[in-house]
Design an enzyme around this catalytic site. Structure first.
Site, PDB file in Angstrom:
ATOM      1  CG  HIS A  20      -1.879  -1.145   1.234  1.00 53.67           C
ATOM      2  ND1 HIS A  20      -2.695  -1.435   2.318  1.00 53.67           N
ATOM      3  CD2 HIS A  20      -2.142  -2.118   0.315  1.00 53.67           C
ATOM      4  CE1 HIS A  20      -3.397  -2.518   2.059  1.00 53.67           C
ATOM      5  NE2 HIS A  20      -3.084  -2.954   0.857  1.00 53.67           N
ATOM      6  CG  HIS A  31      -7.469  -3.303  -1.892  1.00 52.75           C
ATOM      7  ND1 HIS A  31      -6.927  -2.266  -1.170  1.00 52.75           N
ATOM      8  CD2 HIS A  31      -6.743  -4.397  -1.552  1.00 52.75           C
ATOM      9  CE1 HIS A  31      -5.938  -2.709  -0.427  1.00 52.75           C
ATOM     10  NE2 HIS A  31      -5.810  -4.002  -0.636  1.00 52.75           N
ATOM     11  CG  ASP A  57      -3.157  -5.215  -2.891  1.00 52.98           C
ATOM     12  OD1 ASP A  57      -2.808  -4.315  -2.100  1.00 52.98           O
ATOM     13  OD2 ASP A  57      -3.908  -6.155  -2.559  1.00 52.98           O
ATOM     14  CG  HIS A  84       0.164  -9.612  -2.521  1.00 51.38           C
ATOM     15  ND1 HIS A  84       0.181  -8.267  -2.820  1.00 51.38           N
ATOM     16  CD2 HIS A  84      -0.735  -9.760  -1.511  1.00 51.38           C
ATOM     17  CE1 HIS A  84      -0.669  -7.633  -2.013  1.00 51.38           C
ATOM     18  NE2 HIS A  84      -1.234  -8.515  -1.228  1.00 51.38           N
TER      19      HIS A  84
END
Length: 314
Positions: free
Chosen positions: A83, A241, A245, A268
């Site tokens: 973030h 969001h 990321d 991720h």
């Protein structure tokens, strides 16, 4: 002539909070940094061991389960960096020293907005060196199950095309495409919060995750909808969001990417993996500089919002 110069902070600024996974209180201080130093973490508070510098680079990633971790956990690592890195990359900032006294960047409200506000409170300054970019020359793609992530050539900056597909009507299938620049990042992405399912809480706690999660920093999902009293900040906050990321994870490239990033059911692990695959193939990218241009009235630190991120390099 004023080129696309590198940017750093005008002054230092501090933030405090808790780690969403560790639950540990932590203080972060963002400091201005010299040209060509990139984003580097200064890990302090190592209980009698010396402070440790950890570069925010793709080749320093040590874990990607539920968050991105850089550095060696045995000697000083930093978790949940995505973030903060997203805020820095989203605002076009090149060089910052991040002093952190705990193992995990504070979650704040679960989005990048508090980091954006902290940066805005001190401002940015243009530096003496031109910015370099990583220009993707051919498509690099990885797949995992039904998901994929790929980087494609794209001459006009950095485009993200992120799609998610959750087997729950609360989220379902959502897709968002955006060309990254500071104004778009602020308006469309920065306030999107992390999210999780209540049914997973006990399992995550047993595994040592989500110990600092709360309704103040996470969009909590039950079987019938969002539990948070205030609801969602965007109708499609979940895919926004995931885009946030991705911006943060892909900032581990070092210099900004000139590329079109596409992902389906990513996260991720795949964000980092496709970046690592890019740098394994030296024929897949080139390091380039932006052409020089005259400053435009109203620019922030001499750069317009669009050009602060990426030029048109055809």
């Amino acid at each position: 002539m004023a080129g696309h110069r590198q940017l750093t902070l005008r002054d230092s600024v501090a933030l405090s909070g808790v780690g969403v996974h560790s639950g540990t209180p932590v203080k972060v201080v963002l400091h201005p940094a010299d040209v060509d130093t990139g984003i580097t973490f200064l890990r302090t508070g190592l209980h009698g061991r010396p402070d440790r510098l950890v570069e925010a680079r793709h080749d320093g990633v040590s874990a990607t389960e539920l968050c991105t971790i850089i550095g060696d956990p045995a000697n000083g690592s930093v978790a949940t960096i995505e973030h903060l890195l997203s805020a820095l990359r989203g605002l076009g900032i090149d060089n910052v020293l991040v002093e952190i006294d705990g193992p995990e960047v504070p979650i704040m409200d679960g989005s990048a907005a508090p980091f954006v506000a902290a940066i805005d409170s001190v401002g940015v300054v243009r530096q003496s060196a031109d910015r370099r970019y990583i220009k993707v020359l051919k498509t690099i793609r990885i797949e995992q199950g039904k998901g994929f992530a790929e980087l494609r050539p794209f001459a006009r900056g950095f485009r993200l095309e992120v799609e998610i597909d959750f087997d729950t009507p609360v989220i379902g299938r959502q897709k968002r495409t955006m060309d990254l620049d500071p104004s778009v990042f602020r308006k469309e992405v920065s306030r999107a919060r992390t999210f999780g399912f209540m049914r997973d809480v006990e399992r995550l706690w047993k595994a040592g995750f989500a110990l600092g999660a709360s309704l103040d920093n996470t969009v909590a999902l039950g079987d019938d909808g969002v539990i948070n009293a205030e609801g969602l900040r965007y109708a499609d906050e979940f895919v926004r969001h995931k885009t946030l990321d991705a911006i943060g994870d892909l900032a581990l490239s070092g210099p900004p990417l000139l590329a079109h990033y596409r992902s389906y059911c990513g996260g991720h692990r795949m964000n980092v993996a496709v970046l690592q695959a890019l740098f394994v193939d030296r024929s897949a990218y080139a390091i380039v500089e932006a052409p020089r241009r005259e400053p435009v009235a109203g620019d922030v630190a001499g750069l317009s919002p669009a050009m602060a991120y990426g030029p048109d390099l055809t």
